[in-house]
Write a protein that holds these residues in place. Sequence first.
Motif, mmCIF file in Angstrom:
data_model
loop_
_atom_site.group_PDB
_atom_site.id
_atom_site.type_symbol
_atom_site.label_atom_id
_atom_site.label_comp_id
_atom_site.label_asym_id
_atom_site.label_seq_id
_atom_site.Cartn_x
_atom_site.Cartn_y
_atom_site.Cartn_z
ATOM 1 N N UNK A 18 -8.869 -7.702 1.690
ATOM 2 C CA UNK A 18 -9.196 -6.136 1.923
ATOM 3 C C UNK A 18 -8.493 -5.680 2.303
ATOM 4 N N UNK A 19 -7.466 -6.018 3.560
ATOM 5 C CA UNK A 19 -6.709 -5.455 4.277
ATOM 6 C C UNK A 19 -4.931 -5.683 3.720
ATOM 7 N N UNK A 23 -2.770 -2.606 1.954
ATOM 8 C CA UNK A 23 -0.883 -2.438 2.139
ATOM 9 C C UNK A 23 -0.247 -2.760 1.042
ATOM 10 N N UNK A 24 -1.017 -3.064 0.005
ATOM 11 C CA UNK A 24 -0.114 -2.725 -1.790
ATOM 12 C C UNK A 24 -0.435 -1.768 -1.884
ATOM 13 N N UNK A 25 -1.682 -1.344 -2.742
ATOM 14 C CA UNK A 25 -2.184 -0.184 -2.803
ATOM 15 C C UNK A 25 -1.360 1.258 -2.093
ATOM 16 N N UNK A 26 -0.949 0.896 -0.280
ATOM 17 C CA UNK A 26 -0.675 1.924 0.047
ATOM 18 C C UNK A 26 0.936 2.116 -0.393
ATOM 19 N N UNK A 27 1.507 1.108 -0.142
ATOM 20 C CA UNK A 27 2.974 0.744 -0.260
ATOM 21 C C UNK A 27 3.630 1.387 -2.046
ATOM 22 N N UNK A 49 -6.055 4.260 -0.148
ATOM 23 C CA UNK A 49 -5.279 3.300 0.740
ATOM 24 C C UNK A 49 -5.081 3.480 2.323
ATOM 25 N N UNK A 50 -4.845 4.677 2.923
ATOM 26 C CA UNK A 50 -5.289 5.073 4.361
ATOM 27 C C UNK A 50 -6.571 4.556 4.980
ATOM 28 N N UNK A 51 -7.322 4.806 4.291
ATOM 29 C CA UNK A 51 -8.765 4.606 4.746
ATOM 30 C C UNK A 51 -9.027 2.980 4.572
ATOM 31 N N UNK A 52 -8.606 2.694 3.816
ATOM 32 C CA UNK A 52 -8.339 1.099 3.581
ATOM 33 C C UNK A 52 -8.238 0.443 4.636
ATOM 34 N N UNK A 53 -6.514 0.802 5.003
ATOM 35 C CA UNK A 53 -5.758 0.238 6.654
ATOM 36 C C UNK A 53 -7.090 0.432 7.257
#
Length: 64
Positions: A18-19, A23-27, A49-53
């Motif tokens: 999940x992390x 990271x991929x989504x944020x990138x 993405x920031x929430x997931x990170x």
Amino acid sequence: MLGGYRIRNNAPYGVELALLASIILAGSSIPRAIKTGGKPLPVVLSVLATYGLWTFGSAFQNRV
């Protein structure tokens, strides 16, 4: 999606997957949100993405 499934079933590497997905989504979404000047879809994906990170990063840090 696979990370969430693995977390729910207490399988190994769920938080890590999940992390990685966050990271991929944020990138991909954060630079696009900056480049497009705040169009709604890239901004929403960047926030997600920031929430997931934050969520999965905290879970990973507490786990190790």
